[in-house]
Write a protein that holds these residues in place. Structure first.
Motif, short mmCIF file in Angstrom:
data_model
loop_
_atom_site.label_atom_id
_atom_site.label_comp_id
_atom_site.label_asym_id
_atom_site.label_seq_id
_atom_site.Cartn_x
_atom_site.Cartn_y
_atom_site.Cartn_z
N TYR A 254 0.83 -1.20 0.00
CA TYR A 254 0.00 0.00 0.00
C TYR A 254 0.87 1.25 0.00
O TYR A 254 2.03 1.23 0.39
CB TYR A 254 -0.95 0.01 1.20
CG TYR A 254 -0.24 -0.10 2.55
CD1 TYR A 254 0.03 -1.35 3.09
CD2 TYR A 254 0.14 1.04 3.25
CE1 TYR A 254 0.69 -1.47 4.31
CE2 TYR A 254 0.79 0.94 4.47
CZ TYR A 254 1.06 -0.32 5.00
OH TYR A 254 1.72 -0.43 6.19
N ILE B 96 -14.47 -4.56 -5.97
CA ILE B 96 -13.34 -3.61 -6.08
C ILE B 96 -13.01 -3.27 -7.51
O ILE B 96 -12.20 -2.38 -7.79
CB ILE B 96 -12.07 -4.12 -5.35
CG1 ILE B 96 -11.59 -5.43 -5.97
CG2 ILE B 96 -12.29 -4.26 -3.87
CD1 ILE B 96 -10.20 -5.81 -5.49
N ALA C 23 -1.82 3.03 -8.82
CA ALA C 23 -2.72 2.35 -7.89
C ALA C 23 -2.18 2.48 -6.47
O ALA C 23 -0.97 2.59 -6.27
CB ALA C 23 -2.87 0.88 -8.27
N CYS D 84 -10.32 -0.17 -9.78
CA CYS D 84 -9.07 -0.66 -10.38
C CYS D 84 -8.72 0.16 -11.62
O CYS D 84 -9.58 0.79 -12.21
CB CYS D 84 -9.24 -2.13 -10.79
SG CYS D 84 -9.29 -3.24 -9.40
N ALA E 261 -10.13 1.24 -0.65
CA ALA E 261 -10.01 1.36 -2.11
C ALA E 261 -10.93 2.47 -2.62
O ALA E 261 -10.55 3.28 -3.46
CB ALA E 261 -10.34 0.04 -2.78
N LEU F 103 -3.34 0.41 -3.64
CA LEU F 103 -3.30 -0.84 -2.87
C LEU F 103 -3.18 -2.01 -3.84
O LEU F 103 -3.72 -1.96 -4.94
CB LEU F 103 -4.59 -1.07 -2.09
CG LEU F 103 -5.18 0.04 -1.22
CD1 LEU F 103 -6.53 -0.42 -0.69
CD2 LEU F 103 -4.24 0.34 -0.06
N VAL F 104 -2.53 -3.05 -3.40
CA VAL F 104 -2.55 -4.27 -4.19
C VAL F 104 -2.18 -5.42 -3.28
O VAL F 104 -1.43 -5.26 -2.32
CB VAL F 104 -1.60 -4.17 -5.41
CG1 VAL F 104 -0.15 -4.25 -4.98
CG2 VAL F 104 -1.92 -5.22 -6.45
N THR G 264 -7.16 0.43 -6.00
CA THR G 264 -6.48 -0.85 -5.89
C THR G 264 -6.22 -1.39 -7.28
O THR G 264 -6.59 -0.77 -8.27
CB THR G 264 -7.31 -1.85 -5.07
OG1 THR G 264 -6.59 -3.07 -4.96
CG2 THR G 264 -8.65 -2.13 -5.73
N TYR H 191 -10.65 -3.24 3.37
CA TYR H 191 -9.88 -3.09 2.13
C TYR H 191 -10.72 -2.37 1.08
O TYR H 191 -10.29 -1.41 0.45
CB TYR H 191 -9.47 -4.48 1.65
CG TYR H 191 -8.60 -4.49 0.42
CD1 TYR H 191 -7.22 -4.35 0.53
CD2 TYR H 191 -9.13 -4.67 -0.85
CE1 TYR H 191 -6.40 -4.37 -0.58
CE2 TYR H 191 -8.32 -4.70 -1.97
CZ TYR H 191 -6.96 -4.55 -1.83
OH TYR H 191 -6.15 -4.57 -2.93
#
Lengths: 286, 368, 298, 450
Positions: free
Chosen positions: D172, D264, D289, D268, D197, D291-292, D208, D193
């Motif tokens: 993150y 989510i 991005a 994206c 996002a 978060l992943v 994310t 999460y």
């Protein structure tokens, strides 16, 4: 004098074909000896007829080939006419335009994948500069097929152009001048004289391109591997998956053979219908 | 319809293909542009047709300025050297093409094409395609296509040059008959002087982009304005010898008998036209040389005899200079000595540099 | 008889000062501008991706993925260095040259011989032969790659030049036969007959008389079959290991699971395009003629 | 297909031994020194050819490690490696080994293909080799993480030395979380999460990212979510039970995982449906991005300022989960080809590898998924590879390891592909998650024939 060709053809061409024909009647999984193996008659072929993914792939391949060949025919023809003008500098431009067909398909695939990247790619960036919202391209299920067609058109229109240009260049001049004097407008000259006279060349170019186009693999594999969600899953990619992911070699061979037979039928139909070889043979006889 | 061109120029890059050509062609005339290949005659024709952009000048059909008309708006017909047939269309479709693009109804098209085909005796070929018929037949089809629409002007670009000798002669007479029947103004390009003489009501001789002489065939033949015209027309060609106009009295030329044949008065006449010029070319047509039996003063020896049936070419040498004469049947043999004579009026004296023919007065055949 | 101008001895320039009216010239220059405009659009479309590839080949890893894209950057040869030092590009280049060069020669020789036979001696069913040749071209390569792999294993040809040479020779043959047949037909028989009368053997006729006349066709064919073999990937990756690995395999190797090495991929693409582009430029005069397969005679 | 079922052939164990004698390197081996073979005479140099893929630790094998080992053996053994693109690695393994090829002495392989190698007798077990020939050196496992045992052990036997271990890691952007006023995660659930996002999606930054374009990558995305729902008996994979029956949708957890993915999806980046492993790092390096969640070995270079615009701004922790404390592991192993003519040398090489320095060379070549304990304990290494802090979180939370799903079946690549196709169809909205899971179960059952 035919002997060396014949030998190569047999050893490298016919033998693998025969082998794969035989394999297509077998259940053959080299990856997994615990699976049943051996001769199973036409089971692979029957499976193929019920295989929805194969049908899907076939449909995509048809769309891909028809639109790619069609678009490159139109663009190639336009370019051939454009470059037929006698103006300084066109000869250099004509040579430069051939570059795409010379680049390795693998590199073409990677380069376009980079450029098509919706979030980091230069294409969306440039479109953004002129106010066009960024597109999903290869990642969009609606645009992925279009995108791979664009790449195919980009790479092979020069090839099409080269053949058509040779055709346009070799046309006699006087029928066009006759037509101009006989009172035909530009549009009429194009449709009544240019197109019919270019017919054999157009048929040849379409045939060659179509035959290559249905086999397209490298670029698409590099760009999408058949995705997203199988929207670019052409026959060549599906065959690769069956053979090299599932290692269902017998089934893969059966699919390949069915595909080949279909393709041959299409080509023969095309040739018969268009009288392409006949007109070429006539020409030769004179 | 009359055609008038004024000050036509055509430049290809640095090369001048047509240089300031002007001519007026009358309604119904059969006008031939004659000259060696590369002389600009075809380019001139194509500019009249509108197939070539002109660098300068004007083209008028009657009094209408068509200089910037596209070919299709000029209402002309043209026959090309390679016939210009549409290879993908049958003979009848080829003939009907001009009518089709003009929007003539189908029945009318068929009727008119049939008539023309009848007239040109190609009715049996109508279903075939151009690659399947002979050169002579293609030529007829091309003519038929040109005739079918009754054009105002008929343009022909070396239409017979791809045919064999015999066919060329027969097509030649046929073209003359067809065109004079139709009474259409015709402009015809050829490099074949015999064709030009046979067909033309008037000939324009072109050389290196310029129109050097315009006149009816016999004028051109008898009174060539320049050395070029003199040498281009006639077969075998005019004998040419280098000479000098030393003074108002003397024309010096080898063989000597030529100089001797010209009277003092005439030499003076030449000399007055260009007193400063020394070098001249003296020309005499082969058929104007009379061969007399040797009576002492024989001045030439026979070197070769070509009996052609109708006439005979006799190759002679006098004062170590070769030349040719045309006679009727003769018993002369190689080695015979002969006496060659010529009339003063048949001797042409031309400026070596400019090529101008002093024997032809400026207003003689060249108009004003 | 009307008034006719005298033969003119005027100098150029006198009458040409009179220029065509403005409208006419403008229309023409508008047309020329339109042509150049369209050519420019075509050039941008067809050359931009190649340009982008060339530019990326000289970018550092940070620059190559930068967004927005960077246009001015410090060029680096690191990508080429890495290709050569750790990806074996040099030996792959050598392999590619040997394999593709030899197979191109073989295909040319065999194919021209076959074409000569087909064109010169009356062989029945020419149409069928042409069709069959086309069929070889239509085969999906995936059909034959596994049998060929096993064949190569059996005869110890795996990872040798020979197997790839054989495959590429086969790939090129149909093309050579098809193109060269036309060129053979265009050589007047009388020339060959004259040579025979002059005391040449059949082979001498082929090599001394006919072959030089076929050169334009050969040149065009070389470019096309060289290009297809040079760029071939599937057989190259399946039938070789380390010893006979060719450049397309290296190219595919630049797609690393942890990130496409965009710079590396571009560098190898650029590297690979150079020989083909050079060949094509050298032979481009003949390309136009060679590619119509006798459908038109140019 | 008849295969050589005897993993160790006499000739190949004997000749090398004699070589060792002459080299004066192993006294015990002298006893077994028998007749020389023409192929490998004493003192002959041996070349070990290794099938590699194009990632950093395999780069090390064909360069620094090859040099070091060559020096170690006094020039007797040379190492060559051939890199296969990851895409082509699996098919190359199958083609090579199914045809009994000895081209490669050592084959590196991803976890999920291991069963294929073992069940087909294409590789030689390490422990049986040692049992047959006690003169072979001992393998020293003690300096390595425990995780890799999971995927290199079958039927109580060792089949490979493990090269790397990968595990899901939650990456993150610390700065963005701070700006948005979000408390950074030690351990989040999927609702947290999703919530983050949503909040983080703005100004050209996606909340994310997922990598839905690759078979393995997308399966990862889905599995991270699947494993968050139900406790599993340790050692069970989430895909099939011990009878190879599909269990991935037990209690609808597969469906719920797909629904999570769909939730989510709007947060994206646009390219998400075509992204595969290679597309991930550039995305994060360019800050597209925030978060992943993905495999640890797929995120190198995020903290390298020469390629990453946001170096130093990334935080790493364990994957979000709802109520389970298991952590998947996967990785790569190095196997001895059963058809190799240099099995003994291969074994010796692997034994030497386990001495440790080779793994340090992995790290020096840029490898980030380390399993060598001395490396992991070093503060400098940790500073250099901040990603590794995820191991601290795993330890702190007391999670247990479990192996990446399809490793238990022989046709893992096929099974994975079938599930992938169904998952992606559902995420793309072509099917309902329920239908997709039903179809996936059907297809997996069919694929398990024989």
């Amino acid at each position: 004098m035919l002997a060396p060709t014949f030998i190569v053809l047999t050893a490298v061409g016919i033998y693998p074909l025969g082998y794969s024909l035989w394999i297509s009647f077998n259940d053959y999984h080299p990856s997994n000896p615990s699976f049943p193996q051996g001769f199973i008659w036409f089971e692979n072929y029957l499976t193929a007829f019920l295989d929805g993914q194969a049908r899907h792939a076939l449909g995509l391949t048809a769309i891909f080939t028809v639109s790619s060949v069609g678009a490159s025919l139109v663009i190639g023809f336009a370019l051939a006419l454009l470059f037929n003008q006698r103006l300084p500098g066109l000869a250099i431009a004509r040579t430069l335009i051939l570059i795409p067909m010379l680049v390795t398909p693998i590199a073409v695939g990677i380069t376009w994948r980079i450029m098509f990247n919706p979030d980091l790619g230069v294409i969306n960036y440039l479109l953004g500069l002129i106010g066009i919202p960024s597109q999903g391209w290869l990642a969009s299920m609606n645009q992925s097929l279009l995108s791979v067609i664009v790449v195919d058109v980009w790479q092979w229109t020069p090839f099409m152009f080269l053949i058509l240009f040779a055709g346009v260049r070799s046309l006699p001049r006087s029928p066009f001048e006759s037509a101009a004097i006989d009172g035909a407008s530009r549009a009429k000259i194009f449709f009544l004289v240019t197109l019919p006279m270019m017919r054999p060349v157009i048929l040849l170019a379409v045939l060659l391109r179509a035959v290559d186009s249905v086999r397209t693999f490298d670029q698409i594999f590099m760009m999408t591997r058949g995705g997203p969600n199988q929207t670019t899953d052409l026959v060549s990619l599906y065959l690769q998956r069956v053979n090299f992911k599932f290692f269902d070699i017998g089934y893969g061979a059966a699919l390949s053979w069915l595909f080949l037979i279909l393709l041959m039928a299409a080509v023969i139909a095309f040739i018969r219908y268009s009288g392409f070889l006949r007109s070429a043979a006539e020409k030769e006889a004179r | 319809m009359g055609v008038r061109i004024e000050g036509l120029w055509k430049l290809f890059g640095g090369h001048t293909a047509v240089r300031d050509v002007s001519v007026e062609i009358e309604d119904g005339e059969f006008f031939v542009l004659l000259g060696p290949s590369g002389c600009g005659k075809t380019t001139t024709l194509r500019m009249i047709a509108g197939l070539e952009n002109l660098s300068a000048g004007r083209v008028f059909f009657d009094d209408e300025d068509v200089t910037f008309f596209e070919p299709r708006r000029r209402d002309i017909a043209m026959v090309f050297q390679d016939y210009g047939l549409y290879p993908h269309l049958s003979v009848v479709d080829n003939i009907m093409f001009p009518l089709k693009v003009a929007g003539v109804p189908k029945d009318e098209r068929r009727r008119r094409a049939g008539e023309v085909a009848e007239r040109l005796e190609i009715s049996s070929l109508l279903k075939r395609k151009p690659p399947q018929i002979s050169g002579g037949e293609k030529q007829r089809v091309a003519l038929a296509r040109a005739l079918v629409r009754n054009p105002k002007v008929f343009l022909m670009d070396e239409p017979l040059s791809n045919l064999d000798a015999k066919l060329r002669v027969s097509m030649r007479t046929e073209i003359k008959r067809l065109v004079s029947d139709a009474g259409i103004t015709t402009i015809y390009v050829t490099h074949d002087q015999i064709e030009a003489m046979a067909l033309a009501t008037r000939i324009a001789v072109m050389n290196q982009g310029e129109m050097v002489q315009v006149g009816n065939p016999l004028e051109i033949y008898d009174r060539p304005a320049t050395r070029f015209v003199a040498s281009f027309i006639g077969s075998p060609p005019m004998n040419m010898f280098d000479g000098r106009l030393n003074s108002a009295e003397e024309l010096e030329v080898v063989p000597r008998f030529l100089g001797e044949a010209v009277s003092r008065a005439r030499v003076r006449q030449f000399y007055e036209q260009a007193p400063s010029i020394g070098g001249v070319v003296v020309g005499v047509r082969p058929e104007h040389l009379r061969l007399g039996a040797s009576v002492g003063a024989s001045n030439a020896v026979v070197e070769l005899v070509e009996p052609l049936g109708q006439s005979t070419n006799v190759y002679l040498r006098a004062d170590a200079t070769p030349f040719v004469a045309v006679t009727n049947r003769t018993t002369l043999q190689v080695g015979d000595r002969v006496d060659v004579q010529v009339d003063e009026s048949n001797i042409h004296v031309m400026d070596k540099e400019t090529g101008r023919n002093f024997a032809v007065s400026p207003d003689d055949g060249l108009g004003a | 008889m009307t008034t006719l101008p005298r033969p003119s001895l005027s100098l150029p320039g006198r009458r040409s000062a009179e220029s065509p009216p403005w409208g006419y010239r403008a229309r023409r220059s508008l047309k020329v501008m339109a042509v150049y405009g369209m050519v420019a659009v075509a050039l941008v479309f067809f050359l931009f991706p190649y340009f982008w590839m060339v530019v990326s080949a000289f970018k550092s890893p940070g620059d190559v993925t930068a967004y927005p894209p960077v246009w001015l950057f410090e060029p680096t040869l690191d990508n080429f260095r890495e290709l050569i030092e750790s990806m074996g590009a040099l030996s792959a280049l050598r392999n590619s040259l040997i394999v593709v060069g030899l197979s191109t020669c073989l295909a040319l020789i065999f194919g021209t011989m076959a074409a000569y036979a087909l064109a010169r001696f009356n062989i029945k069913g020419k149409e069928t032969i042409a069709l069959e040749i086309l069929m070889v071209r239509m085969l999906p390569p995936i059909v034959s790659v596994i049998p060929l792999f096993l064949l190569a294993r059996k005869f110890g040809l795996f990872d040798t030049y020979w197997i790839l040479i054989a495959v590429y020779t086969l790939m090129g043959l149909p093309f050579v036969v098809w193109v060269m047949r036309v060129f053979v037909q265009e050589i007047p028989r009388s020339i060959e007959e004259a040579a025979l009368v002059d005391g040449c053997t059949r082979l001498q006729v082929l090599f001394r008389i006919s072959l030089p006349l076929m050169l334009p066709g050969l040149a065009a064919t070389v470019v096309i079959i060289f290009m297809f073999a040079w760029n071939e990937y599937l057989f190259a990756t399946m039938l070789t290991s380390s010893a006979a690995k060719t450049l397309p395999v290296v190219a595919a190797n630049t797609v690393k699971p942890r990130g496409i090495s965009w710079g590396l991929a571009s560098a190898v693409g650029l590297l690979m395009s150079i020989p083909v582009v050079v060949l094509a430029l050298l032979a481009q005069r003949y390309l136009v003629r060679g590619l119509t397969f006798g459908v038109v005679k140019g | 297909m008849p295969k050589n079922l005897n993993p160790v052939r006499g000739a190949h164990t004997h000749t090398p031994s004699r070589r060792t004698v002459l080299k004066g390197l192993g006294a015990a081996a002298a006893a077994t020194a028998v007749g020389p073979s023409l192929k490998a005479r004493a003192g002959d140099a041996v070349n070990l050819n290794i099938m590699l893929t194009n990632i950093p630790w395999t780069d090390a094998i064909s360069s620094t490690i090859a040099e070091a080992y060559n020096a170690h053996t006094g020039g007797r053994v040379t190492i060559t490696g051939e890199q296969m693109p990851y895409e082509a690695h699996y098919e190359k393994i199958i083609l090579e080994l199914s045809s009994g090829s000895s081209t490669f002495d050592i084959v590196t392989s991803d976890t999920i293909w291991i069963r294929q190698l073992v069940n087909n007798n294409w590789v030689t077990g390490l422990e049986p080799m040692k049992a047959k020939d006690p003169s072979l050196p001992d393998l020293n496992w003690k300096d390595f993480l425990d995780g890799p045992y999971l995927f290199s052990t079958f039927n109580g036997q060792r089949w490979a030395i493990h090269a790397t271990q990968s595990t899901p890691v939650f990456v993150y952007r610390k700065d963005l979380l701070e700006q948005a006023g979000i408390e950074p995660p030690p351990l989040w659930n999927w609702d947290q999460y999703l919530d983050a996002a949503k909040k983080l999606t703005k100004n050209g930054v996606s909340g994310t990212a997922m990598l839905l374009g690759g078979q393995d990558a997308c399966m990862g995305d889905w599995m991270f979510r699947v494993m968050g729902y139900d406790p599993n008996p340790p050692g069970n994979d989430f895909l099939l039970n011990d009878d190879n029956e599909p269990i991935f949708n037990e209690n609808d957890r597969g469906v719920r995982a797909i629904e999570r993915m769909k939730e989510i999806l709007p947060y994206c980046p646009q390219g998400v449906f075509n992204f595969d492993y290679p597309d991930g790092p550039p995305l994060m390096q360019e800050g597209q991005a925030a978060l992943v969640v993905h495999w640890l070995d797929m995120w190198p270079g995020l903290d390298d300022p020469s390629i990453s615009k946001f170096a130093g701004k990334f935080g790493y922790t364990v994957s979000p989960t709802d109520n389970v404390s298991q952590h998947m592991v996967a990785g790569w192993g190095m196997f001895i080809n059963a058809f190799s003519e240099h099995q003994r040398e291969a074994y010796e090489f692997l034994a030497w590898m386990l001495e440790g320095p080779a793994y340090q060379m992995f790290r020096e070549a840029g490898e980030t998924t380390l399993i060598y304990k001395p490396d992991l304990a070093s503060p400098e290494v940790k500073a250099q590879i901040p990603l590794l802090s995820v191991y601290d979180d795993i330890n702190r939370l007391g999670t247990t390891y479990t192996a990446f799903p399809p490793y238990k079946v022989t046709n893992a690549a096929e099974v994975q592909r079938l599930v992938y196709e169904e998952v992606i169809a559902a995420v793309a909205g072509d099917k309902t998650p329920q239908a997709a899971m039903r179809d996936a179960e059907d297809r997996v059952v069919k694929a398990m024939r024989g």
